[in-house]
Enzyme design. Sequence first.
Site, PDB file in Angstrom:
ATOM      1  N   ALA A   7       6.340 -65.484  52.308  1.00 38.24           N
ATOM      2  CA  ALA A   7       6.708 -64.743  51.100  1.00 38.24           C
ATOM      3  C   ALA A   7       8.025 -65.266  50.551  1.00 38.24           C
ATOM      4  CB  ALA A   7       6.820 -63.251  51.388  1.00 38.24           C
ATOM      5  N   GLU A  27      -4.840 -68.137  55.833  1.00 38.55           N
ATOM      6  CA  GLU A  27      -5.687 -67.565  54.794  1.00 38.55           C
ATOM      7  C   GLU A  27      -4.822 -67.354  53.565  1.00 38.55           C
ATOM      8  OE1 GLU A  27      -5.626 -65.554  57.753  1.00 38.55           O
ATOM      9  OE2 GLU A  27      -7.516 -66.199  58.624  1.00 38.55           O
ATOM     10  N   ASN A  48      -4.710 -67.329  44.240  1.00 37.01           N
ATOM     11  CA  ASN A  48      -3.309 -67.734  44.318  1.00 37.01           C
ATOM     12  C   ASN A  48      -3.180 -69.248  44.164  1.00 37.01           C
ATOM     13  OD1 ASN A  48      -0.583 -68.066  44.845  1.00 37.01           O
ATOM     14  ND2 ASN A  48      -0.559 -66.614  46.545  1.00 37.01           N
ATOM     15  N   TYR A  87       0.017 -75.645  49.583  1.00 34.39           N
ATOM     16  CA  TYR A  87      -0.602 -75.989  50.856  1.00 34.39           C
ATOM     17  C   TYR A  87      -1.322 -77.334  50.776  1.00 34.39           C
ATOM     18  CZ  TYR A  87       0.385 -71.076  51.865  1.00 34.39           C
ATOM     19  OH  TYR A  87       0.997 -69.863  52.040  1.00 34.39           O
TER      20      TYR A  87
END
Length: 145
Positions: free
Chosen positions: A65, A98, A103, A110
Amino acid sequence: MAVADLAQVHALECAAEQDPWSLEHFAAELGNPFSRVDLCWRDGQLAGFICTWLVAGEVQIQNVATAPTFRRQGVAARLLALALERCRASGFEAAWLEVRASNAGAIALYERFGFREAARRAGYYPDGEDALVMCYKPGGARSEG
């Protein structure tokens, strides 16, 4: 992360996530021998965190986050690079995570690190959204940051 950081980490989580972890969940991570929560500070403010588990040669990225005011400033990339670099010393075989299918920003991050979609979990999140399961294999093509 230390006990003294719990309130700030939880506040960041609540500001950043649709379905935030509870304060108790973060406290439990402190007692989990497989877990590590790394924090990123900017100008005395908590900018982001990453929670990883290293179990049996695999890294599980549990939570990443970034505080809304620090988004798009490389915080998540820096945390992800740190976590993967630390785990490389263990000779890990793969890293898994996950991510919400919607998103796009996180998925792009990633993918820059070499994560690839391995599966899709239908209705994974409480609101019914699907999750993409992504996997990173050390030694594959990647560009950190």
